[in-house]
Design an enzyme around this catalytic site. Structure first.
Site, mmCIF file in Angstrom:
data_model
loop_
_atom_site.group_PDB
_atom_site.id
_atom_site.type_symbol
_atom_site.label_atom_id
_atom_site.label_comp_id
_atom_site.label_asym_id
_atom_site.label_seq_id
_atom_site.Cartn_x
_atom_site.Cartn_y
_atom_site.Cartn_z
ATOM 1 C CG ASP A 155 -4.680 -14.697 -3.208
ATOM 2 O OD1 ASP A 155 -3.567 -14.156 -3.292
ATOM 3 O OD2 ASP A 155 -5.676 -14.128 -2.724
HETATM 4 C C1 LAN Z 1 -3.301 -6.503 -0.555
HETATM 5 C C2 LAN Z 1 -3.396 -6.539 -2.023
HETATM 6 C C3 LAN Z 1 -3.627 -7.894 -2.619
HETATM 7 C C4 LAN Z 1 -4.383 -8.812 -1.682
HETATM 8 C C5 LAN Z 1 -4.991 -10.065 -2.349
HETATM 9 C C6 LAN Z 1 -3.997 -10.853 -3.174
HETATM 10 C C7 LAN Z 1 -6.115 -9.631 -3.292
HETATM 11 C C8 LAN Z 1 -5.620 -10.950 -1.278
HETATM 12 O O1 LAN Z 1 -6.281 -12.035 -1.840
HETATM 13 C C9 LAN Z 1 -4.629 -11.310 -0.209
HETATM 14 C C10 LAN Z 1 -4.130 -10.058 0.483
HETATM 15 C C11 LAN Z 1 -3.479 -9.029 -0.465
HETATM 16 C C12 LAN Z 1 -2.103 -9.533 -0.803
HETATM 17 C C13 LAN Z 1 -3.308 -7.670 0.196
HETATM 18 C C14 LAN Z 1 -3.038 -7.594 1.655
HETATM 19 C C15 LAN Z 1 -3.032 -6.193 2.298
HETATM 20 C C16 LAN Z 1 -2.429 -5.139 1.375
HETATM 21 C C17 LAN Z 1 -1.032 -5.551 1.056
HETATM 22 C C18 LAN Z 1 -3.311 -5.137 0.100
HETATM 23 C C19 LAN Z 1 -4.774 -4.828 0.351
HETATM 24 C C20 LAN Z 1 -2.729 -3.943 -0.633
HETATM 25 C C21 LAN Z 1 -2.388 -2.911 0.475
HETATM 26 C C22 LAN Z 1 -2.457 -3.656 1.823
HETATM 27 C C23 LAN Z 1 -1.334 -3.174 2.780
HETATM 28 C C24 LAN Z 1 -1.406 -3.915 4.080
HETATM 29 C C25 LAN Z 1 -1.449 -1.666 3.006
HETATM 30 C C26 LAN Z 1 -0.534 -1.093 4.042
HETATM 31 C C27 LAN Z 1 -1.161 -1.130 5.378
HETATM 32 C C28 LAN Z 1 -0.744 -1.894 6.425
HETATM 33 C C29 LAN Z 1 -1.682 -2.192 7.531
HETATM 34 C C30 LAN Z 1 0.640 -2.442 6.551
#
Ligand code: LAN
Length: 656
Positions: free
Chosen positions: A387
């Site tokens: 996205d």
């Molecule tokens: C994010 C940040 C961005 C987010 C969007 C692009 C907004 C979304 O549309 C798709 C998923 C995504 C990429 C996403 C997935 C999960 C993340 C990476 C996070 C919320 C930022 C931190 C989180 C990550 C998993 C934190 C560490 C914890 C774990 C369970 C590994």
């Protein structure tokens, strides 16, 4: 207060003046990205283990953060707005002590009391136990195995770690190295004190091997499955004999993968957790070596000073995501000309941060293509996301008429090719990669506190963004591409329709919750050519109107995400903006509901043009809230601008 239609433009204009003032020199907008409470303690643990000193002022600010969000019962939550969690309370307590807080400090004592009243740190969820084990405050015997040899299996094995969701994969990768080595910091004076403070029995007398499954009820959000426990038994048998050349080979392979990730991301790493864990790996692999130094330098970028103290952000930054949305919001207003310099700078940021190369030997490192993609933050981080690529494309393309030198068509084309290459067989798009494993893999989720972390599967939000980009790419790259787009769109359209719930809404996975999912889904169907009279759209709007609050806004509580049903809450500007924009896009701008939503957004704006802080709305893995600081700024501007354009019948009338 009576508001007139001139006030709408005034609200938008004031909002833009305020928000463009926050644009960075590099043209980007970026916001605070705190929320989870396990990140800073992990960082502090890494500093302690590697004997990295933290400056006194910084230490005090970290202490302030850890104390700020303490619950009245003494505990810390999984995230800032959560009630008690042993995982974060135990790690938060250890961090406080490592930062110099004394045992007798009132808030530390309250944390300790809560831990002891709730079964002690033995009940922490698995990631908590893992960090405690590396700190020499828990025994590796009390962990379910994280066997590095898994990485030597052929990829055809359906549970090969290369098939996991990249965030889990990259977290369990360094964990498997540390586990395989049983890497542990030597015990120091503080360790000996903490061993007494964390448990209610003499440390040496605790048989940790009996506590693999000990779990505090508040940490047992997703209990380990019988399937996982059976798999763990097998691995435990293996671990008793593991060693020798096979272990060496596995550790080598894992270390190579870790180093590759560091190189590919300039040591930023895909996320906050693997960035800390990879740092620990380097510390134990070559203490004080250049990799350890580079890793620590990169960790600094995750730290952010806020009025509540120093936090460790959930990503290296939010710049591409925030900038792409802000751009589209500005372009929807009547003030594009006035803010064209700001748009030019935003374009420069977007232009500079597209990923132009695949990572070398992608498949050896379980990486999809990257070329043409946009990351969530910046090109240095470099992991493209479906996205983010789509929003980057939309922003770049729509900026074309307003910038000195629009993006080359070949670069826009690369983005579309990447998006097409990432579509799943079910027609939707996942987050970073195509879905690589079956849903059954979720039964192997060891985390206890996060859901749906094992495989990357299709999300309505990611799918919608990709569909919007594809629809804007029609006619740009020739008939062959148009044919591909057409096919992809029709499969995607079916995916979105299939995921609509009986009540007309869509579940959103990355923000709270149905307003977010429904905004993306309705926009997706429209991009695929749906008419306003389409039943799916009408049902969606019916759902939204039925859940409007009496004050004209929309508000859903975070528990909507876990309970998977609308849980009403006070109206927020962000959720109101998503609902209002959905109604407007579906042709309902000239309704009382839309008008009341718009009026709510206008009333909510502060004198300075900003909107007030609201409860967190970002979510991941169903349980953890995360702060998208700028959502309350650009989404209201965007929704009001869309409404202002369409609400012709109401224009002249007075808005109550
Ligand atoms: C994010 C940040 C961005 C987010 C969007 C692009 C907004 C979304 O549309 C798709 C998923 C995504 C990429 C996403 C997935 C999960 C993340 C990476 C996070 C919320 C930022 C931190 C989180 C990550 C998993 C934190 C560490 C914890 C774990 C369970 C590994």
């Amino acid at each position: 207060m009576n508001k007139t239609s001139a006030d709408v433009k005034d609200t938008i204009h004031k909002g833009l003046l305020f928000f463009t003032g926050l644009q960075g020199k590099d043209g980007s907008w970026r916001g605070e990205y705190g929320g989870p409470q396990f990140l800073l303690p992990m960082y502090v643990a890494a500093c302690h283990i590697a004997k990295r000193s933290i400056k006194q002022g910084q230490k005090e600010s970290m202490i302030r953060f850890l104390k700020h969000y303490q619950n009245p019962d003494g505990s810390l939550g999984l995230h800032e707005e959560d009630s008690a969690c042993m995982f974060t309370t135990a790690l938060g307590y250890v961090a406080l002590r490592m930062l110099g807080v004394e045992k007798k400090d009132t808030q530390a004592a309250a944390m300790r009391k809560w831990m002891h009243d709730n079964g002690t740190a033995l009940g922490a969820a698995s990631w908590g136990k893992f960090i405690l084990a590396v700190l020499n405050l828990y025994s590796y015997d009390g962990l379910h195995p994280i066997t590095p040899e898994m990485w030597l299996l052929p990829y055809s094995v359906p549970f090969h770690p290369g098939r996991f969701w990249c965030h889990s994969r990259m977290v369990y990768l360094p964990m498997s190295w540390l586990y395989g080595k049983r890497a542990q910091a030597p015990a120091d004076e503080l360790t000996l004190e903490l061993r007494q403070e964390l448990y209610d029995a003499d440390y040496e007398s605790i048989d940790f091997s009996k506590h693999k499954d000990t779990i505090c009820p508040c940490d047992n959000i997703y209990p380990l499955s019988p399937f996982y426990k059976a798999a763990s038994k097998l691995l435990q048998t293996y671990e008793r004999r593991a060693g020798g050349t096979l272990r060496e080979k596995a550790l080598d392979e894992v270390y190579k993968q870790i180093s590759f990730e560091d190189q590919a991301t300039h040591f930023i790493d895909i996320g906050p957790v693997n960035s800390v864990l990879n740092t620990l790996v380097h510390h134990f692999h070559s203490p004080g070596g250049p990799e350890e130094n580079k890793s620590f330098a990169a960790l600094d970028r995750y730290l952010v000073n806020t009025p509540e103290g120093t936090k460790f952000n959930g990503y290296n930054n939010t710049a591409l995501w925030d900038t792409a949305f802000t751009t589209q919001a500005i372009l929807s207003t009547p003030f594009v000309h006035e803010f064209r310099h700001s748009l030019q700078n935003a374009f420069d940021y977007i232009n500079k941060n597209q990923v132009l190369e695949d990572v070398p030997q992608a498949s050896l490192h379980y990486r999809h293509r990257s070329k043409g993609g946009w990351p969530f933050s910046d090109v240095e981080h470099g992991w493209p996301i479906t996205d983010c690529t789509a929003e980057g494309f939309k922003a770049a393309k729509e900026l074309s008429p307003w910038v000195k030198q629009p993006m080359e068509s070949s670069r826009l084309r690369m983005a579309i090719e990447l998006i097409l290459s990432m579509q799943n067989p079910d027609g939707g798009w996942a987050s970073y990669e195509k879905k690589r494993g079956g849903d059954w893999l979720e039964h192997l989720n060891p985390s206890q506190v996060f859901s749906a972390i094992m495989v990357d599967h299709s999300y309505v939000e990611c799918s919608s963004a990709c569909m919007q980009a594809l629809s804007k790419a029609r006619g740009m790259f020739g008939t062959d591409m148009d044919r591909k787009i057409k096919r992809a769109m029709s499969r995607a359209n079916a995916f979105v329709r299939k995921t609509q719930r009986a009540d007309g809404s869509w579940y959103g996975s990355w923000a709270v919750c149905f307003t977010y999912g429904t905004w993306f889904a309705t926009t997706a169907l429209l991009a695929a050519g749906a008419k306003n009279s389409d039943h799916a759209l009408q049902n969606a709007c019916g759902f939204l109107v039925a859940h409007q609050n009496p004050d004209g806004g929309w508000g859903e509580h975070f528990s909507s995400c876990t309970e998977q049903r609308w849980v009403k809450s006070g109206s927020t500007a962000v959720q109101t903006a998503w609902a209002l924009s959905s109604l407007v896009r579906c042709g309902l701008a000239n309704t009382a509901a839309a008008k009341r939503g718009a009026t709510f957004l206008m009333r909510r704006q502060q004198e300075d043009g900003d909107w007030p802080e609201e409860p967190l709305v970002g979510v991941f893995n169903k349980t953890t809230l995360i702060d998208y600081e700028n959502y309350r700024r650009y989404f209201p501007i965007w929704a009001l601008a869309e409404w202002d354009r369409e609400a012709t019948d109401l224009r002249a009338s007075t808005l109550e």
